[in-house]
Design a protein around this motif. Sequence first.
Motif, short mmCIF file in Angstrom:
data_model
loop_
_atom_site.label_atom_id
_atom_site.label_comp_id
_atom_site.label_asym_id
_atom_site.label_seq_id
_atom_site.Cartn_x
_atom_site.Cartn_y
_atom_site.Cartn_z
N ASP A 183 0.82 -1.21 0.00
CA ASP A 183 0.00 0.00 0.00
C ASP A 183 0.85 1.26 0.00
O ASP A 183 2.10 1.22 -0.03
CB ASP A 183 -0.99 -0.02 1.17
CG ASP A 183 -0.31 0.10 2.55
OD1 ASP A 183 0.88 0.47 2.62
OD2 ASP A 183 -0.99 -0.17 3.56
N GLN A 184 0.18 2.40 0.06
CA GLN A 184 0.86 3.70 -0.04
C GLN A 184 1.71 3.99 1.19
O GLN A 184 2.51 4.93 1.18
CB GLN A 184 -0.17 4.80 -0.26
CG GLN A 184 -1.30 4.81 0.75
CD GLN A 184 -2.55 5.46 0.20
OE1 GLN A 184 -2.48 6.44 -0.54
NE2 GLN A 184 -3.71 4.94 0.55
N GLN A 185 1.55 3.22 2.26
CA GLN A 185 2.41 3.34 3.44
C GLN A 185 3.51 2.28 3.45
O GLN A 185 4.17 2.09 4.47
CB GLN A 185 1.55 3.23 4.70
CG GLN A 185 0.46 4.31 4.79
CD GLN A 185 -0.42 4.14 6.01
OE1 GLN A 185 0.08 4.14 7.14
NE2 GLN A 185 -1.71 3.99 5.81
N ASP A 186 3.67 1.59 2.32
CA ASP A 186 4.69 0.55 2.14
C ASP A 186 4.48 -0.64 3.07
O ASP A 186 5.43 -1.33 3.44
CB ASP A 186 6.10 1.11 2.32
CG ASP A 186 7.15 0.28 1.58
OD1 ASP A 186 6.82 -0.27 0.51
OD2 ASP A 186 8.28 0.17 2.06
N ARG A 187 3.23 -0.89 3.41
CA ARG A 187 2.90 -2.09 4.17
C ARG A 187 2.55 -3.22 3.20
O ARG A 187 1.91 -2.98 2.17
CB ARG A 187 1.72 -1.83 5.11
CG ARG A 187 1.99 -0.77 6.16
CD ARG A 187 0.73 -0.51 7.00
NE ARG A 187 -0.36 0.02 6.17
CZ ARG A 187 -1.54 0.41 6.66
NH1 ARG A 187 -1.78 0.31 7.96
NH2 ARG A 187 -2.47 0.87 5.85
N LEU A 188 2.95 -4.43 3.54
CA LEU A 188 2.66 -5.60 2.72
C LEU A 188 1.41 -6.30 3.25
O LEU A 188 1.36 -6.72 4.40
CB LEU A 188 3.84 -6.57 2.73
CG LEU A 188 3.60 -7.92 2.04
CD1 LEU A 188 3.41 -7.75 0.53
CD2 LEU A 188 4.77 -8.87 2.34
N TRP A 189 0.40 -6.44 2.38
CA TRP A 189 -0.82 -7.15 2.72
C TRP A 189 -0.87 -8.47 1.97
O TRP A 189 -0.56 -8.51 0.77
CB TRP A 189 -2.05 -6.31 2.35
CG TRP A 189 -2.17 -5.04 3.13
CD1 TRP A 189 -1.56 -3.84 2.86
CD2 TRP A 189 -2.94 -4.83 4.31
NE1 TRP A 189 -1.90 -2.90 3.79
CE2 TRP A 189 -2.75 -3.48 4.70
CE3 TRP A 189 -3.77 -5.65 5.07
CZ2 TRP A 189 -3.36 -2.94 5.82
CZ3 TRP A 189 -4.39 -5.10 6.19
CH2 TRP A 189 -4.19 -3.76 6.56
N VAL A 190 -1.26 -9.54 2.65
CA VAL A 190 -1.49 -10.83 2.01
C VAL A 190 -2.86 -11.33 2.45
O VAL A 190 -3.25 -11.13 3.61
CB VAL A 190 -0.39 -11.87 2.34
CG1 VAL A 190 0.93 -11.46 1.73
CG2 VAL A 190 -0.24 -12.05 3.85
N TYR A 191 -3.58 -11.99 1.54
CA TYR A 191 -4.97 -12.35 1.85
C TYR A 191 -5.39 -13.53 0.99
O TYR A 191 -4.79 -13.85 -0.03
CB TYR A 191 -5.90 -11.15 1.60
CG TYR A 191 -5.51 -10.31 0.42
CD1 TYR A 191 -5.88 -10.66 -0.87
CD2 TYR A 191 -4.72 -9.17 0.59
CE1 TYR A 191 -5.51 -9.90 -1.97
CE2 TYR A 191 -4.34 -8.40 -0.50
CZ TYR A 191 -4.73 -8.77 -1.77
OH TYR A 191 -4.35 -8.02 -2.84
N GLY A 192 -6.47 -14.20 1.46
CA GLY A 192 -6.90 -15.38 0.72
C GLY A 192 -8.12 -16.03 1.29
O GLY A 192 -9.15 -15.38 1.52
N LEU A 193 -8.01 -17.34 1.55
CA LEU A 193 -9.14 -18.15 1.97
C LEU A 193 -9.80 -17.67 3.25
O LEU A 193 -9.13 -17.18 4.16
CB LEU A 193 -8.68 -19.60 2.18
CG LEU A 193 -8.54 -20.51 0.95
CD1 LEU A 193 -7.93 -21.84 1.36
CD2 LEU A 193 -9.89 -20.73 0.28
N ARG A 194 -11.14 -17.79 3.27
CA ARG A 194 -11.94 -17.59 4.48
C ARG A 194 -11.68 -16.25 5.18
O ARG A 194 -11.67 -16.17 6.40
CB ARG A 194 -11.71 -18.76 5.46
CG ARG A 194 -12.22 -20.09 4.91
CD ARG A 194 -12.10 -21.19 5.94
NE ARG A 194 -10.69 -21.56 6.15
CZ ARG A 194 -10.03 -22.44 5.41
NH1 ARG A 194 -10.62 -23.02 4.40
NH2 ARG A 194 -8.76 -22.73 5.67
N GLY A 195 -11.47 -15.23 4.39
CA GLY A 195 -11.33 -13.89 4.96
C GLY A 195 -10.04 -13.62 5.68
O GLY A 195 -9.92 -12.64 6.42
N ASN A 196 -9.05 -14.47 5.50
CA ASN A 196 -7.77 -14.27 6.17
C ASN A 196 -6.98 -13.14 5.50
O ASN A 196 -6.61 -13.23 4.33
CB ASN A 196 -6.96 -15.57 6.15
CG ASN A 196 -7.41 -16.53 7.22
OD1 ASN A 196 -7.06 -16.39 8.39
ND2 ASN A 196 -8.22 -17.51 6.83
#
Length: 381
Positions: A275-288
């Motif tokens: 994101d614009q704050q240089d944070r890494l997001w990871v996401y996937g199954l079952r809303g994780n």
Amino acid sequence: MIRTRVCASAVALAFSLTAAAQDAPVDDYDVIYAPAMIAPEATSAVLTEITSTADRQVAVGDYGVVVTREHGSEAWQQADVPTSVFLTSVDFASDSLGWAVGHHGVILKTSDGGLSWQRELDGFQYIDLQVAYYQQRVNELEDELANDELDADAAAELEFLLDEALFRLDNATFAKEEGPTKPFLDVLALSADELLVSGAYGALLYSADGGASWQIFDERIENPDGFHLNAMQRSGETLFLAGEAGQLFRSNDRGTTWETLDSPYYGSFFGMYVDQQDRLWVYGLRGNIFVSEDQGDSFTQLKLEDPVNINAAVNAPANGLYFVGNAGVVAYLSESGELTEQTHKSGAALTDLVINDDGDLTLVGQRGVLSMPSSALTEKE
């Protein structure tokens, strides 16, 4: 330019463009070479990913469909595409130069901002590339094992690597007889020349010449079970890769070498986003959903009300984030951490989104192109 990534398996692969398309089915591997049919209902096809350049929005999906819309226009135009395979991902190195990837080992290139496309690689060529690579790898390992001065530990390690190379060579040789089955799932344009493509069964390809030639990078990551590699992202010179079974990898040298990260979750990751704050997001199954503020060294979990698959994220105004997922879920995370969650009236699986010039959202997914006002998320009733 906004880019995200989704797992193509997150949506159903069932859509009929027109009755005419039904009357002229394309079977087996003919879809690799059969041009995408031009259809008035193309924007209702299953679409997997959408991105924005300075000039237009570009979305890709099933049956080789690519649709584009100029900024400020309501009219979508279907692009000229020389394949009918299911397209899974698109990325641009500039406003004009981009690539898309899909099933049957297909890689496409555009030089006019997505209005027309050329096939750069198909599954048969990919298999030939694999056979040549692993045959060379087997030959090199056999030569090393022929060295009489090897100690026992070194010999054992080489024998293990040789067994693995022979296994992969056998698989590629078998695929040469049966035909291509591996889908590519993501493409990351590092520059006009450097590209990475990830895919099913641990596929990882690299090009240093804009897609004119490719190198097999599968063995550069620790993935002995061949888990699918669903998504890639970059943060400056650092690259990230995510896949099934919580697989997470990081590269600090543009993909030449990769280290395995400690995963906060052992289900499948469908996407990642910086994101614009240089944070890494990871996401996937079952809303994780998980976020890292130290480039993947540690993660914190974000809880959604609905535990549905999360497929994409993009920056939102005021340092916020939008997420989309199955069952029509659209969520907004404010800079302060307040989470607002809504359900799109379609209830469809949503796989990606971009923000329009007026701030509203263009969504894609199971039911093609959809829209949603940003006020539904960012303004309290």
